[in-house]
Design a protein around this motif. Sequence first.
Motif: not given
Length: 283
Positions: A221-229, A266-282
């Motif tokens: 059966k289909i247990a889940m569906s949606g966009t990757p995020r 977050i799905l990718t390394v690039e997105e994680m880098v962006e998020e770490v930079c955002r957290l660091s700036s705060n």
Amino acid sequence: MTKTDKNRIMASNLSYAYPEAQKFAVNDVSMCVKQGEFLAILGHNGSGKSTLAKLFNALYVPTKGSVWVCGLDTKEDDFVFDIRQHAGMVFQNPDNQIVATVVEEDVAFGLENNGVEPAQIRIRIKEALDAVQMGAFAKKAPHMLSGGQKQRVAIAGVLAMKPDVIILDESTAMLDPSGRREVMNTVHRLNKEEGISVVIITHYMSEAATADYVLVMDEGKIAMSGTPREVFTKVDKMRKLGLDVPPMTDLAHMLGEDGLNVRADILTVEEMVEEVCRLSSNI
């Protein structure tokens, strides 16, 4: 659901049981693959995902319900030939798909069997090999190619038939990381540039993360569906189904559990880098 031109594949209350089996391998599945869509289907071994792929290509006939491929009912014997032209299948082991001793002859195989004119065959061979960036290997022996190159030749053989949909049934499972990258880059380019719908059956979460839409199968059966995020942020539910999530999504989940205000999707390394930079700036 309606059988429209934009639904390249449509399943309605689809079920399939293997001979002598006690339960359905695919159980009451309804879904569709739209024109130009890139769909990933996930699931642990025995979840029904590869059976579903074979139903899409009319290799199996539904026990119950229906599958339409470009408006053609797979239960109709008269449509099987046309269905397999509309929906081309690429399997797991490229060595089992390559039948000729020269690359261009292998790509020509299906065209010759379909009675395509020789002049048209030559055009289609060149177009298909160029599309998968294997034109320079047309005269080569397939056994001299890498696994990723062989799989691209297999894709070219399908592409030469001018399908509306390409179905890849764990087609990267036997490849090394470089080969998997080659194949995924190829199918994404065909999807974007040629408008070919793609269905990929995979157990690699990184491949599924690049899809437009994800289905997760469990017990047929289909247990889940949606966009990757949408799917991968449900980390605990994925694990209960015996599946992983992309590494960066897993890391975001762990950081969130430790109290950090990190995006969960977050799905990718690039997105994680962006998020770490955002957290660091705060800080």
